[in-house]
Design a protein around this motif. Structure first.
Motif, mmCIF file in Angstrom:
data_model
loop_
_atom_site.group_PDB
_atom_site.id
_atom_site.type_symbol
_atom_site.label_atom_id
_atom_site.label_comp_id
_atom_site.label_asym_id
_atom_site.label_seq_id
_atom_site.Cartn_x
_atom_site.Cartn_y
_atom_site.Cartn_z
ATOM 1 N N TRP A 73 0.962 -0.907 0.104
ATOM 2 C CA TRP A 73 -0.165 0.289 -0.123
ATOM 3 C C TRP A 73 1.090 1.169 0.095
ATOM 4 C CZ3 TRP A 73 -5.339 0.044 0.238
ATOM 5 C CH2 TRP A 73 -6.172 -1.441 1.317
ATOM 6 N N PRO A 74 0.847 2.580 -0.206
ATOM 7 C CA PRO A 74 0.902 3.590 -0.609
ATOM 8 C C PRO A 74 1.278 3.867 0.988
ATOM 9 C CG PRO A 74 -0.907 4.401 -1.458
ATOM 10 C CD PRO A 74 -0.831 2.640 -1.795
ATOM 11 N N VAL A 75 0.239 4.520 1.452
ATOM 12 C CA VAL A 75 0.067 4.974 2.760
ATOM 13 C C VAL A 75 1.258 6.035 2.853
ATOM 14 C CG1 VAL A 75 0.523 4.503 5.601
ATOM 15 C CG2 VAL A 75 0.627 2.379 3.899
ATOM 16 N N PRO A 76 0.873 7.127 2.038
ATOM 17 C CA PRO A 76 0.668 8.386 1.932
ATOM 18 C C PRO A 76 0.904 9.004 3.262
ATOM 19 C CG PRO A 76 -1.511 7.968 1.561
ATOM 20 C CD PRO A 76 -1.129 6.481 1.309
ATOM 21 N N SER A 77 0.465 9.120 4.504
ATOM 22 C CA SER A 77 0.485 9.378 5.830
ATOM 23 C C SER A 77 2.323 9.218 6.256
ATOM 24 C CB SER A 77 -0.252 9.377 6.893
ATOM 25 O OG SER A 77 -0.485 7.945 7.072
ATOM 26 N N GLN A 78 2.313 8.157 5.266
ATOM 27 C CA GLN A 78 3.940 7.976 6.199
ATOM 28 C C GLN A 78 5.033 8.869 5.541
ATOM 29 O OE1 GLN A 78 3.563 3.575 7.927
ATOM 30 N NE2 GLN A 78 4.615 4.147 5.497
ATOM 31 N N GLY A 79 5.040 9.066 4.049
ATOM 32 C CA GLY A 79 5.791 9.468 3.252
ATOM 33 C C GLY A 79 7.172 9.062 3.011
ATOM 34 N N LEU A 80 6.837 7.435 2.936
ATOM 35 C CA LEU A 80 7.540 6.319 2.917
ATOM 36 C C LEU A 80 8.077 5.469 1.523
ATOM 37 C CD1 LEU A 80 8.400 5.478 5.842
ATOM 38 C CD2 LEU A 80 9.616 6.964 5.514
ATOM 39 N N TYR A 81 7.181 5.479 0.466
ATOM 40 C CA TYR A 81 6.353 4.854 -0.596
ATOM 41 C C TYR A 81 7.739 5.285 -1.557
ATOM 42 C CZ TYR A 81 3.794 8.161 -2.716
ATOM 43 O OH TYR A 81 2.825 9.014 -3.585
ATOM 44 N N VAL A 82 8.058 6.441 -1.757
ATOM 45 C CA VAL A 82 9.005 7.179 -2.658
ATOM 46 C C VAL A 82 10.038 5.873 -2.079
ATOM 47 C CG1 VAL A 82 10.363 8.316 -3.760
ATOM 48 C CG2 VAL A 82 7.953 9.066 -3.741
ATOM 49 N N GLN A 83 10.766 6.061 -1.024
ATOM 50 C CA GLN A 83 12.600 5.628 -0.553
ATOM 51 C C GLN A 83 11.917 4.109 -0.164
ATOM 52 O OE1 GLN A 83 12.471 6.819 3.340
ATOM 53 N NE2 GLN A 83 13.913 4.887 4.181
ATOM 54 N N ALA A 84 10.853 3.542 -0.656
ATOM 55 C CA ALA A 84 11.159 2.245 -0.235
ATOM 56 C C ALA A 84 10.973 1.628 -1.684
ATOM 57 C CB ALA A 84 9.589 1.231 0.352
ATOM 58 N N TRP A 85 10.515 2.129 -2.821
ATOM 59 C CA TRP A 85 10.977 2.150 -3.966
ATOM 60 C C TRP A 85 12.417 1.886 -4.480
ATOM 61 C CZ3 TRP A 85 7.646 -0.654 -7.159
ATOM 62 C CH2 TRP A 85 8.608 -0.352 -8.852
ATOM 63 N N LYS A 86 13.064 3.032 -3.580
ATOM 64 C CA LYS A 86 14.246 3.104 -4.075
ATOM 65 C C LYS A 86 14.933 1.579 -3.733
ATOM 66 C CE LYS A 86 14.803 7.249 -6.521
ATOM 67 N NZ LYS A 86 15.503 7.183 -8.302
#
Length: 273
Positions: free
Chosen positions: A105-118
């Motif tokens: 899930w993107p969970v935008p409130s965490q702001g971590l999905y771009v970091q996770a994608w890297k």
């Protein structure tokens, strides 16, 4: 069994078998049944807590690992430690590699999905994953990801069934060469009782589930139904040989109601831990 080619050239069986909500103690037996029925694509996730059962079933099946496509997913609460989470999943599966790894899930409130994608990109570059993708990503999440991504996701796995088709999102994914994968493909059973589906099933001497799955396959969706019943999972697998007419497909598409069953990815924030 029909197959699709992902945007990096990896081949994925279009009809797979999902193990969401399958109890860990039952997973090996049920996945063995699925493999015996002919499925060669198994979809699990760390959050389902049954990766070990999937791995045990594959090992017990005697089928060469290269012939089975395995998907698992990064838990929401582990987006900040994706490398460690992936290795835990790989070990639970007893696998040297994973065919497809998704941000669950993107969970935008965490702001971590771009970091996770890297981190997923690094695992992909090191050949530990054959393809990487996302799940439950809406248009805005894809836009944010692609601003800095070096690898375009191979798949976006989303809730998709006749009464909830997410047409704009699926069209956007396809325009970006991101394959669309449908979970809850039967609307958790709710899309099987309509008059259009039952009439088509009677006309083809098929089950209503086979009709809806054939609709997905004709649309080009990857689809991952689940069932704990051996006869039902065999029936579902037989949907790959069912061909519907254009009018029949259109009558199923007309069932769109815009009613989501699952959580809204724009606000979902559960950790899955």
């Amino acid at each position: 069994m029909s197959e699709l080619t992902l945007n990096n050239g990896v081949i994925i069986p279009q009809l797979g078998f999902g193990v969401f909500q399958v109890p860990p103690e039952d997973t090996q037996r049920i996945v063995e049944d699925a493999l015996a029925a002919g499925y060669r694509h198994i979809d699990t996730a760390a959050a389902y807590r049954n990766e070990a059962g999937v791995g045990a079933a594959i090992a017990a099946s005697g089928i060469p690992r290269a012939e089975i496509f395995v998907t698992t997913k990064l838990r929401n609460g582990e987006q900040g430690r994706a490398q460690e989470a992936f290795q835990n999943s790989r070990k639970a599966l007893g696998a040297d590699f994973v065919d497809l790894y998704l941000i669950h899930w993107p969970v935008p409130s965490q702001g971590l999905y771009v970091q996770a994608w890297k981190e997923l990109e690094r695992l992909y570059a090191n050949n530990q994953i054959r393809a990487i993708g996302v799940s439950n990503f809406l248009s805005q999440h894809l836009d944010s990801l692609l601003e800095s991504a070096e690898v375009v996701p191979a798949v976006n796995q989303i809730e998709l069934h006749p009464s909830y088709q997410q047409a704009e999102l699926t069209a956007k994914c396809r325009s970006l060469d991101i394959a669309v994968e449908a979970y809850s493909p039967l609307g958790q059973g709710g899309d099987l009782n309509g008059s259009a589906v039952t009439a088509i099933a009677r006309a083809h001497n098929a089950t209503t589930a086979q009709v809806v799955l054939a609709w997905h396959l004709a649309a080009g969706n990857i689809v991952i139904p689940k069932s704990a019943d051996p006869s039902r999972l065999r029936e579902n697998f037989a949907a790959s040989s069912l061909t519907l007419t254009d009018d029949e497909l259109a009558s199923i598409t007309a069932l769109e109601s815009g009613a989501r069953i699952g959580s809204d990815p724009a606000v979902a924030s559960f950790s899955q831990l």
